[in-house]
Structure formats: C-alpha cells, structure tokens
Design an enzyme around this catalytic site. Structure first.
Site, PDB file in Angstrom:
ATOM      1  N   SER A 167     -16.221  31.762 -51.939  1.00 46.71           N
ATOM      2  CA  SER A 167     -17.306  31.537 -50.993  1.00 46.71           C
ATOM      3  C   SER A 167     -16.799  31.802 -49.582  1.00 46.71           C
ATOM      4  O   SER A 167     -15.587  31.797 -49.329  1.00 46.71           O
ATOM      5  CB  SER A 167     -17.772  30.074 -51.092  1.00 46.71           C
ATOM      6  OG  SER A 167     -18.674  29.728 -50.072  1.00 46.71           O
TER       7      SER A 167
ATOM      8  N   TYR B  90     -17.387  20.624 -52.344  1.00 43.95           N
ATOM      9  CA  TYR B  90     -17.539  22.074 -52.488  1.00 43.95           C
ATOM     10  C   TYR B  90     -16.509  22.804 -51.632  1.00 43.95           C
ATOM     11  O   TYR B  90     -15.840  23.739 -52.099  1.00 43.95           O
ATOM     12  CB  TYR B  90     -18.955  22.491 -52.082  1.00 43.95           C
ATOM     13  CG  TYR B  90     -19.291  23.925 -52.424  1.00 43.95           C
ATOM     14  CD1 TYR B  90     -19.684  24.272 -53.708  1.00 43.95           C
ATOM     15  CD2 TYR B  90     -19.210  24.928 -51.458  1.00 43.95           C
ATOM     16  CE1 TYR B  90     -19.990  25.584 -54.027  1.00 43.95           C
ATOM     17  CE2 TYR B  90     -19.519  26.244 -51.767  1.00 43.95           C
ATOM     18  CZ  TYR B  90     -19.906  26.559 -53.049  1.00 43.95           C
ATOM     19  OH  TYR B  90     -20.203  27.878 -53.355  1.00 43.95           O
TER      20      TYR B  90
END
Length: 328
Positions: free
Chosen positions: A142, A155
């Site tokens: 990401s 996350y």
C-alpha cells in the site's frame, strides 16, 4: 492433473476488489488459476467468471492467517497443475479507530491477515520456487507501506512490516531465479472500506481520488516481467511521500485534518468488526462506488499539487542553507 496452457497463478483474497479483478485479468491471458479466500461460495462466483473467460480454475477456501491452510493451498496448486509460477499475496482487512479504541483482538487479526498471511504465503511457496529454479512472489502492499495516517494503526503496522519483509526477501533471493515484487496502491475503489472494522462511530469515506482496481490488477500482472521491485499505483496521492519524509509535523497536521473532516464523517454509526474475523456471505464486487466525478478528482489533484509545491518551496531554503553550510 489439468493440462492447460499458461502460467500457474495463485491469488489470495480473490473473492472481491483487487483480487477478483486480478483473477479476471490473468484469466484473459490464459493463466491457470488457483483462487483463495475465506468464503467458498464467493470463490465459486469468481471462478465461474474466470472459466467463462477460458481459464482453468481451482478454488481453495483459505484463511491466510492460518499457516497450515496456506501450506495446503500451495500444495494443492502444485498437485493440480504441477507447479506455481506466480503467487499473488493480496488478502487484506482494514479497521478504523484510534490505537486505544481498537480492540486488541481486532488489531492482532489485521496483523495476522495482512502481514503474517504474506509471511505464510512466502514460506509455503518458496520451496516450490526453489525446486523449479524460478517463480515470482507478488506482494500487494500500500501507499501506507511508506507513509502513515491516524486511526488505522493496525493496517499501517501491517503494511510497513510487509514492505520491510519484502526487501529482506529481495536481498536473500537475489541470484536464485526467484523474483520478489511489491505493488503499492494508493486509495483504490474496492469494498474494503465498507468491510472494515469501525469503532469510531463515524461513517467511512476513503481519501479521494480512488484508483480503479483494474489499474492495480494491471500492475500486478505486469510485475513479474518488470525489473522494478516496487510499483506504485495512484500518482496524485504519492505526492505526500516527500512531505511525510521531509516535514513530519506538516504531514501529521494534514492527515489529522483529513481524517476528521474528509474520511470519517457524521456520528452514531454502529460499531462493527466488519469482515476482520468472518468473510462476507457472497462475492463482493470489484468496486466499492468510491470514485467521485471527474471534476472533484481534478480539484483534488490541483489542491494536492499546490500543497506539494508549497512544501517544496518551504523546504528549498532550508536545503540551500544546509548546502551552503556544508560547502564552508
């Protein structure tokens, strides 16, 4: 054993979003697919789509946080097709809430899925890659593998850890014929946000602009053929990377404002674990409906570019001063 042309590709998290779009992309290219996700019914929906595109497909319901299931996935792929050419580690879950708000069990499960699931995948497939003398491990990270943001601590932790893990593997596997590639998407228009755990009491609106999952799927499919180790997806949001590195205080101010005013809005939203522990009953679509009209995307891009220029101007005098000092 099914005799079919094309590379053998294992995709985790294949039942929705990026994984589902990646399965379709590989199916169009004649790959032999082994699709994994937690929900059996959802997997069959995606498998039928890929078979309609001409692909040979096996589905294997798999929870990537369980190492034994991931080992069985790799063994099942080899038993079915004789080898594995590409392993796409894509399974992931999301949660919203401050670190102190987030229940410990939710924090741990996000790490177990997003990070340890990738570790389990690498440990399961690398022996087969070594036996073959070739293979590509594609890990979906990401933009949050390189920057941070408040209220998504598990996350962020998982994605930073994933990039570090991938860099270690890159060094250790150099010269073996085994490739490690990382794809780093910014915001992507997928249902992961609707599926997120949320203990904030506020409604989620992911940061615009959201890239199409097809763009990420293309980057994943191309990754094994590229020399580049990391492939970012989403140009405009990548502009914050130098801001994060060079002006942390400014970056923190920007992201705190963004979370309060743009990403988490309203009140009295029901608290939920989302799909962190249990998969959805049915296959989720590839998109989540998060792509705004072109005018709003353009406005966001102009605003972000202006911010980047302002930061650059702010940093340039300090950089020039440091250069002059070092030359004395």
């Amino acid at each position: 054993m099914i005799d079919a042309p094309g590379p053998v590709v294992v995709i985790t998290g294949a039942s929705s979003g990026i994984g589902r779009e990646t399965a379709r992309a590989y199916a169009r290219r004649g790959a032999r697919l082994v699709l994994a996700a937690r929900g059996a019914a959802a997997l069959e929906t995606v498998a039928d789509e890929c078979r309609a595109l001409g692909a040979a497909v096996r589905t294997m319901p798999t929870d990537v946080s369980a190492e034994g299931e991931v080992r069985a996935l790799a063994a099942g792929a080899v038993a079915e097709f004789g080898r594995v050419d590409v392993w796409v580690g894509n399974a992931g879950v999301f949660s919203y809430g401050t670190f102190e708000q987030t229940p410990a069990r939710v924090f741990r499960q996000v790490i177990e899925t997003n990070l340890m699931g990738q570790v389990h995948g690498a440990r399961a497939v690398l022996p087969y890659f070594r036996r073959q003398g070739a293979g590509t491990l594609v890990l979906v990270g990401s933009l949050y593998s390189r920057v941070s943001s408040p209220q998504i601590a598990p996350y962020i932790t998982s994605k930073w850890g994933l990039l570090g893990f991938a860099e270690v593997l890159r060094a250790e596997l150099r010269g073996t014929g085994i490739r490690v590639r990382v794809v780093l998407p910014s915001t992507v228009d997928t249902p992961i946000y609707q599926h997120a755990a949320n203990v904030t009491g506020r409604a989620v609106h992911p940061l615009a602009p959201a890239a199409s999952p097809r763009r990420v799927a293309r980057a994943i499919v191309r990754a094994p053929r590229r020399r580049r180790f990391a492939s970012p997806v989403g140009l405009s949001q990548r502009a914050v990377v130098p801001l994060h590195r060079l002006w942390p205080a400014g970056y923190d101010t920007l992201t705190r404002f963004s979370k309060r005013r743009l990403e988490l809005r309203g009140s009295d939203v029901e608290l939920t674990d989302g799909t962190v522990f249990d998969p959805p009953a049915h296959a989720a679509p590839t998109t989540g409906g998060w792509r705004p009209p072109v005018a709003r995307v353009t406005l966001w891009g102009v605003t972000l570019a202006a911010g980047a220029l302002a930061v650059s101007a702010r940093l340039r005098p300090a950089s020039s001063a440091a250069s002059r000092q070092s030359s004395r």
